[in-house]
Scaffold this motif. Structure first.
Motif, mmCIF file in Angstrom:
data_model
loop_
_atom_site.group_PDB
_atom_site.id
_atom_site.type_symbol
_atom_site.label_atom_id
_atom_site.label_comp_id
_atom_site.label_asym_id
_atom_site.label_seq_id
_atom_site.Cartn_x
_atom_site.Cartn_y
_atom_site.Cartn_z
ATOM 1 N N LYS A 34 11.429 -10.057 -8.853
ATOM 2 C CA LYS A 34 12.294 -11.222 -8.972
ATOM 3 C C LYS A 34 11.495 -12.516 -9.155
ATOM 4 C CE LYS A 34 16.151 -9.332 -6.283
ATOM 5 N NZ LYS A 34 17.089 -9.570 -5.159
ATOM 6 N N ASN A 35 12.178 -13.536 -9.640
ATOM 7 C CA ASN A 35 11.536 -14.840 -9.811
ATOM 8 C C ASN A 35 11.019 -15.396 -8.484
ATOM 9 O OD1 ASN A 35 11.977 -14.847 -12.551
ATOM 10 N ND2 ASN A 35 13.719 -16.257 -12.493
ATOM 11 N N ILE A 36 11.687 -15.044 -7.387
ATOM 12 C CA ILE A 36 11.254 -15.525 -6.075
ATOM 13 C C ILE A 36 9.832 -15.077 -5.769
ATOM 14 C CG2 ILE A 36 12.297 -13.543 -4.889
ATOM 15 C CD1 ILE A 36 11.892 -17.133 -3.512
ATOM 16 N N ASP A 37 9.448 -13.889 -6.276
ATOM 17 C CA ASP A 37 8.086 -13.403 -6.052
ATOM 18 C C ASP A 37 7.067 -14.304 -6.741
ATOM 19 O OD1 ASP A 37 8.105 -10.644 -4.613
ATOM 20 O OD2 ASP A 37 9.763 -10.528 -6.017
ATOM 21 N N ALA A 38 7.361 -14.694 -7.978
ATOM 22 C CA ALA A 38 6.475 -15.590 -8.711
ATOM 23 C C ALA A 38 6.413 -16.957 -8.032
ATOM 24 C CB ALA A 38 6.944 -15.727 -10.158
ATOM 25 N N GLU A 39 7.555 -17.412 -7.546
ATOM 26 C CA GLU A 39 7.608 -18.713 -6.881
ATOM 27 C C GLU A 39 6.805 -18.709 -5.583
ATOM 28 O OE1 GLU A 39 11.789 -19.134 -6.555
ATOM 29 O OE2 GLU A 39 12.083 -19.566 -8.690
ATOM 30 N N LEU A 40 6.851 -17.600 -4.854
ATOM 31 C CA LEU A 40 6.079 -17.487 -3.616
ATOM 32 C C LEU A 40 4.582 -17.469 -3.897
ATOM 33 C CD1 LEU A 40 8.265 -14.874 -1.690
ATOM 34 C CD2 LEU A 40 7.873 -17.260 -1.035
#
Length: 315
Positions: free
Chosen positions: A252-258
């Motif tokens: 998910k995009n949240i992984d990249a954001e983290l």
């Protein structure tokens, strides 16, 4: 035939041949490591000047240098390597080491750990660094290869690129994926990954989870689950590019954001409508899944262009 017409045809045919000639060369390179010899393809520009080299680390499972496996063929890494080659950026992509083992090497396969992949990646980086043929060495890891690459890149590479890489630990991702696909197995999954995080194998569990947690794979999962991508990426003091696709059904995009939040010297690039294997998806889940077995579907150009720009801008 009129001599002038004949000469024109010869000239025309020669021009077409030259136009079709690739601007790069591709050769097979085998690199010895402590575990096995790694087999891969090196693409370099035909020009004589020094160019940067991007080492492409494939994702999980028995994935080959092109991004394919026995179950899927999409040529994702092959297309990326060729796109970079057209921008005078050299690439080395390789087959996962498990593909070098035979059916009689079961014990060796079972003995593989996450550290095995990290050490293999380090050996590949060292191999090319020693040659001193490249202006920069960049490590780009896809999916599982992102975590492998960012650990191997520490003190060894000039830059790092995360391609659809997880930003959370394996146990969190396992539970999340099970909750989405089979919510009734969530509690069982939590119990298993809790033991794996402690370094313990699990003998008895729901048979429906056998594919994920069979006894042979548990030692490998134990070696993998202890790494936190956010902690590891924070250790890098080199330029970092983090890319994820908005249509990725695996990461998910949240992984990249983290990952981006954890690394101060990173740049985040979310590619709209791109899935896990860099293909454009404008439809539903069916279209997304079918792309994994479509070797003729190209990768997105704004994705490869972003990588080219990042690499060329390195000082």
């Amino acid at each position: 035939m009129n001599y002038k017409i004949f000469s024109f045809l010869i000239l025309f045919i020669s021009s077409v041949t030259l136009a079709q000639e690739k601007s790069y060369t591709e050769i097979e390179i085998s690199i010895p490591t402590n575990s096995v010899t790694i087999n891969g393809s090196l693409i370099t520009s035909r020009s004589s000047e020094k160019h940067p080299l991007v080492i492409l680390i494939p994702g999980s499972g028995p994935t080959d240098r092109d991004g394919n496996s026995a179950m899927t063929k999409n040529n994702s890494l092959k297309y990326l390597a060729e796109a970079l080659a057209n921008e005078k950026i050299a690439t080395y992509r390789f087959d996962k080491s498990v593909l070098s083992f035979t059916k009689d090497d079961k014990e060796k396969v079972d003995a593989l750990t996450f550290e095995t992949f990290i050490n293999e990646a380090k050996s590949i980086i060292d191999y090319f660094r020693i040659t001193k043929k490249y202006s920069k060495i960049i490590v780009a890891g896809h999916s599982q290869g992102s975590l492998v690459g960012l650990i191997a890149a520490k003190n060894n590479a000039d830059a790092f690129i995360s391609l659809e890489g997880a930003g959370r630990t394996l146990d969190v991702i396992f539970v999340e994926q099970i909750e989405l696909q089979a919510p009734f197995l969530k509690e069982d999954t939590q119990k298993i990954v809790s033991e794996l995080k402690k370094g313990n194998t699990v003998e008895e569990f729901n048979p429906m989870l056998m594919t994920l947690f069979n006894k042979q794979v548990q030692p490998f999962l134990i070696s993998w689950i202890k790494y936190n991508p956010q902690i590891e990426i924070a250790k890098l003091n080199i330029p970092i590019l983090i890319i994820n696709g908005s249509k990725d059904i695996q990461v998910k995009n949240i992984d990249a954001e983290l990952l981006h939040k954890a690394a101060e010297n990173s740049e985040l690039f979310i590619v709209e409508n791109m899935n896990h294997i860099f293909k454009e998806i404008n439809g539903d889940l069916t279209e997304n899944m079918e792309s994994y077995s479509n070797p003729n579907l190209p990768i997105m150009t704004n994705f490869s262009d972003k990588i080219s720009t990042f690499v060329k801008d390195l000082k």
